[in-house]
Design a protein around this motif. Sequence first.
Motif, PDB file in Angstrom:
ATOM      1  N   GLY A  13       0.783  -1.226   0.000  1.00 29.08           N
ATOM      2  CA  GLY A  13       0.000   0.000   0.000  1.00 29.08           C
ATOM      3  C   GLY A  13       0.812   1.272   0.000  1.00 29.08           C
ATOM      4  N   ALA A  14       2.121   1.218  -0.203  1.00 36.00           N
ATOM      5  CA  ALA A  14       2.932   2.443  -0.197  1.00 36.00           C
ATOM      6  C   ALA A  14       4.249   2.169  -0.927  1.00 36.00           C
ATOM      7  N   GLU A  15       4.897   3.259  -1.319  1.00 33.29           N
ATOM      8  CA  GLU A  15       6.209   3.159  -1.951  1.00 33.29           C
ATOM      9  C   GLU A  15       7.299   3.245  -0.882  1.00 33.29           C
ATOM     10  N   LEU A  16       8.387   2.558  -1.152  1.00 34.25           N
ATOM     11  CA  LEU A  16       9.539   2.650  -0.256  1.00 34.25           C
ATOM     12  C   LEU A  16      10.205   4.021  -0.428  1.00 34.25           C
ATOM     13  N   PRO A  17      10.675   4.649   0.654  1.00 29.08           N
ATOM     14  CA  PRO A  17      11.306   5.977   0.551  1.00 29.08           C
ATOM     15  C   PRO A  17      12.653   5.875  -0.174  1.00 29.08           C
ATOM     16  N   SER A  18      12.693   6.327  -1.420  1.00 21.04           N
ATOM     17  CA  SER A  18      13.871   6.114  -2.264  1.00 21.04           C
ATOM     18  C   SER A  18      15.126   6.782  -1.717  1.00 21.04           C
ATOM     19  N   ASN A  19      14.968   7.910  -1.000  1.00 24.91           N
ATOM     20  CA  ASN A  19      16.150   8.624  -0.515  1.00 24.91           C
ATOM     21  C   ASN A  19      16.667   8.087   0.812  1.00 24.91           C
TER      22      ASN A  19
ATOM     23  N   VAL B 112      14.213   6.549  10.547  1.00 22.90           N
ATOM     24  CA  VAL B 112      12.838   6.038  10.548  1.00 22.90           C
ATOM     25  C   VAL B 112      11.886   7.090  11.128  1.00 22.90           C
ATOM     26  N   SER B 113      10.739   7.229  10.468  1.00 20.68           N
ATOM     27  CA  SER B 113       9.671   8.113  10.966  1.00 20.68           C
ATOM     28  C   SER B 113       8.382   7.296  11.116  1.00 20.68           C
ATOM     29  N   GLU B 114       7.309   7.976  11.665  1.00 19.81           N
ATOM     30  CA  GLU B 114       6.044   7.270  11.845  1.00 19.81           C
ATOM     31  C   GLU B 114       5.469   6.780  10.527  1.00 19.81           C
ATOM     32  N   ALA B 115       5.811   7.460   9.420  1.00 20.24           N
ATOM     33  CA  ALA B 115       5.288   7.060   8.121  1.00 20.24           C
ATOM     34  C   ALA B 115       5.853   5.736   7.641  1.00 20.24           C
ATOM     35  N   ASP B 116       6.941   5.265   8.272  1.00 15.92           N
ATOM     36  CA  ASP B 116       7.565   4.013   7.837  1.00 15.92           C
ATOM     37  C   ASP B 116       6.895   2.791   8.459  1.00 15.92           C
ATOM     38  N   ALA B 117       5.902   2.999   9.321  1.00 19.45           N
ATOM     39  CA  ALA B 117       5.179   1.849   9.864  1.00 19.45           C
ATOM     40  C   ALA B 117       4.350   1.211   8.748  1.00 19.45           C
ATOM     41  N   GLY B 118       4.151  -0.112   8.847  1.00 16.41           N
ATOM     42  CA  GLY B 118       3.355  -0.805   7.841  1.00 16.41           C
ATOM     43  C   GLY B 118       3.815  -2.223   7.633  1.00 16.41           C
TER      44      GLY B 118
END
Length: 1258
Positions: free
Chosen positions: A281-287, A303-309
Amino acid sequence: MQRKRLFPSRASLVLVLCQVITALEVPLDLQDKLPQPPTITQQSPKNYIVDPRENIVIRCEAKGKPPPSFTWTRNGTHFDTEKDPLVTMKPNSGTLEINIMNGGKAETYEGEYQCTAKNDRGTAVSNVIFIRQSRSPLWTKEKIEPIVIQQGMPLVLPCKPPKGLPPPIIFWMDNFFQRLPQNGRISQGLNGDLYFSNVQPEDTRDFYICYARFNLTQTIHQKQPISLKVLTNSPVDNRPPTFLMPSGHTSNKTVLKDEVLLLECIAEGLPTPEIRWNKEGAELPSNRVFYENFNKTLKIIGVSEADAGRYRCTAQNNRGSIHHVTTVIVKAAPYWITKPENLVLSPGDDGTLICRAHGNPAPTITWLINGVAVELAPNDPSRVVDGDTVIFTRVHEQASAVFQCNASNIYGYVLANAFVNVLAERPRILSSQKVYQVIANRPALLHCKSFGSPVPNIEWFKGVQSSVLHGNDYTFHNNGTLEVPVAQKDSSGTYTCVARNKLGTDQKIIKLEVKDPTMIISQPEYRVVQRYGSASFQCKFKHDPTLAAEVMWLRNNSELPMDERYTFEKERLTIKNITEKDKGTYTCMANTTLDSASASAELNVVEPTQPPPVKTDRPDPPFDLELTDRLDRSVQLSWVPGDDNNSPITEFIIEYEDAIHQPGVWHVHSKVSGTQATATLTLSPFVNYSFRVIAVNEIGYSDHSESSERYMTKVAEPDTNPSGIRGLGSEPDNLVITWKPMKGFDSNGPGLQYKVSWRQKDVDEDWTSVTVANVSKYIVSGTPTFVPYEIKVQALNDLGYAPEPAVVIGHSGEDLPMAAPDNVEVEVINTTLAKVRWDPVLLMSVRGHLHGYRVYYWKAQNITNRNRRHIEKWMLPFNGNKTHGMLPGLQPNTNYFLNVRVVNGKGEGPSSKDKYFETPEGVPSVAFLHISHRTPDSLTLTWSPPAHPNGVLTQYTLKYQSINATHELSPPVEITILPNETSYILANLVQNTRYKFYFYAHTAVGPGSQSTQEAITAMDEAQPVIPLIKNITAAETSATVLWNFENVDAKLFVKYVELNKEDWKEETINGTRSIFVLKGLSPGTSYRVRVYSDDLTDLYSEETFQTGPAMASRQVDIATQGWFIGLMCAVALLILVLLIVCFIRRNKGGKYPVKEKEDAHADPEIQPMKEDDGTFGEYSDAEDHKPLKKGSRTPSDRTVKKEDSDDSLVDYGEGVNGQFNEDGSFIGQYSGKKEKEPVEGNESSEAPSPVNAMNSFV
């Protein structure tokens, strides 16, 4: 800046600047001067792992006024540092140092530490610092059984590293300390285990070793090696992937915010599976995402809260796929949203401290006052704590304190100190500028920055006794600045700033000066100029006379380049030799320290009209030379320049003639610019001058002018003294003083003489002087040998002396050195090189300048040459105070003597004691192989012994191979031959076949250089006839070759070449001749010569020889000839018969036996019989190159030296002093007049001549 206007009013009105703020801003330059609670400035990290090999340093630094004092708690209780002798606190600091190096143990001091900094305004606390000792434990001992596994199966080699602090870095290596290669099939997991997706035969290895590196303690531990054997006897089928790590289809992973997320998937299968990653359901953070360990590890940094999943890893090969889902939960230790900041208040002010933090789970906020919980702190009605905020209302001076805000959850805490500093300070005016200058009609800002608590009110006054400023003419800013919107001349004057609060007053007087503006009154004008012409721009301006002003010129708004074509004169710019690049806008800028004015003009460049061609030539000579201003040491010369012939004169050359000392010779006096027509010339006394001038332009030099009138300068004392003064003795008892005589031009007057003075250096004695003339040398006799002297030579003439001369150090004469070097030692390096050492002589015994040392060395005499009057010696020089050196070029297997002498400028001193040394045996030089006879099935090989045996020959080795039509070689056949043989018949060969031979001699050290040869067996039984070399007589540049040959109808060829070269030279000779002279040879060079006929080109006779004078010509080895052996046997038999007859006659006559008479009158060099058995002596064949045995009679004055011709005159000539460089390169050879040397086993490289052989039996 905020500004507010006051309405105009005629009445006096006091303006009060009131700052309504909730907190004071303390200027930086006052922060260290005002009372202030403590602030922690430096502290150790919360988790502090220490190295047990070093002292523990726990940092705690703080600032405050007054300076704070420091205390510590350990594990929640007071830590009395003074009671522990191993613990010290740094002065004026809270930093602790625990001295582990002097017997302390780090584990004793593990625990939680907290620092407290306190002064009378509050208490600040540090974080809780958790001290732990670094640990690097060993693996537990275990017995690891070898692993045997079938090819293609999965495998995990466990590492299970010990739990260290901090955790170790894991890597796998082999027993050669090489890292094991890893790839998509073999890789190391995050837990340190080594995973094989499928094993292969190349994985078989006895040593798989897991290493743990503990960086803090710099130690590396290893696990017991694991042995792995991969079987290949039962093939394994391909299979779909399964996961080795992690297990199951799903898993959970918790990671903290801002840390690094590591997800791992390692799969087995055949073929090796590939790993892919994605997030549902999301793209991996390329940077922030990285793929490591051959795509088996997914790494996300920051790591941030957006990396949960949910993260899915998929393993796939050609047999199928499998996936694993990891649910990542992001938690967070507390972090600041609003960190409390220091608050400075005045008594009665209000304020707030806000402490807001976030985390997951949400953190708990706790307030402390001076390190004590709010609930336990003294009650203060001006303070209210409301959750994350502390509210202050109408604070009082005693409310100063340090507040601590602690935000914590299960993952950690953050702690912040923020002080509330209640200050009551009288006003201080901080502005330092006393004079303000502005241009008329512009705003003027007069600053009055101040500080006080409460905030002071600001009032402005003009003049000394004037009223407070008010009205529309001024603007008053909140920061205390007074603005005059439009300054006029009458605005100039003195202004007073007054700052007041309830605690006091401060004031400052400021001066305002209003200046006239700068104005351009004459602008530069537009110019159109032809190329290569000139242009000028003028710019006049006026400015306030009290301000400094300068003019700057710009071109196209940029500074003018550094170019001599641009000249500036006051307000004018001139440009010469204008080109296209000078085109543009020129701006004149008049600048003062307060303002500037500018004006511009264009410069346009056009093509010039073509002028007629100009003919140029070298200039005409100057004329009308005149001398004026005649003084003793100078005169002014003037002239009229000649026509420059259309090429400007660049310089004038002034020459002079001295009619007294060098009449008719002109010298260059000086050179001046081509724009000058006069020059002031510096003169010397006692010179009759005449001058002339030469003009120079780009074309060339003019003719010289007519000479000026003569001018004779007055005489004077000499200005200089002689140069080049030296003091060297020519004899041991004198001192020769020399100098470079002065020229008459430098004498400055008649009667030039020299005052020569000398005295012994470092001896308390007066100068001895003598005056001489027309000489440049003076000899002082009767001096001590080689002592330093101070020398000076002073010039004088009839008027007096030159200035005092400089003193030069010289030495009296040298004498031969008195002492010889001691402790001479020789170290033999190899067969041809030795190292010699010696102790230096005392410098006082050198009696001169030490030039160095000379090493003389020579061969030791043996029985056969002990009576020689002259011995060939060699010399090697070593410069300076050197005490060791190398002797190159020695002969192997030889006995030597050497001695050392010191050398000065006079010569050599006495020699040291002779030192004996021996060179070891070496390998022999090449033994040249010849084919002397051939048949269909055999070849006769002959050879000469090596020219340099370098020891005792032990054997010869012969190897040969046949060569077929395609030039292929058969396996070699090796034959060993006795050392006294000089020929060999090789039988059982194949008819008409080419053979290649390899031949070399041996000593006990080993084989020598190899000689190669090729030959073809004959086609029938016909006996070949080849020319045989009988003798070679060599001179300096020629050699005579003599041979025997029976076929007079054949054509003969003589070929020769330098040894070890292949550029053969060939001469054709009639078959009737048996002698030929080789000419044009190089002296002292070894050659090979061959003689063969045109009908048998493959068979030839070959010999070697060497030209003189360096080495005499080589003679044929006749000792192996049959006729010579027969002659020697006949002579030996005749001598034996004569001795028997003499013996019988002695016995019959009643006399004593011959043996006893010979023993009584024995000549040590004439022994006709062996001492052991009485038999007659034997002739020593040259094959082994041993000296003649004890029966041989060899008078030293009739023997022939190796490689010498019988009639050579070289043996009786004077030797040449020679040298070897220290690196072994040959420079020359030293020897005295010598006689011929006998043949010696350890020296000879050739067989003895017939004359020598006969001498041994006389």
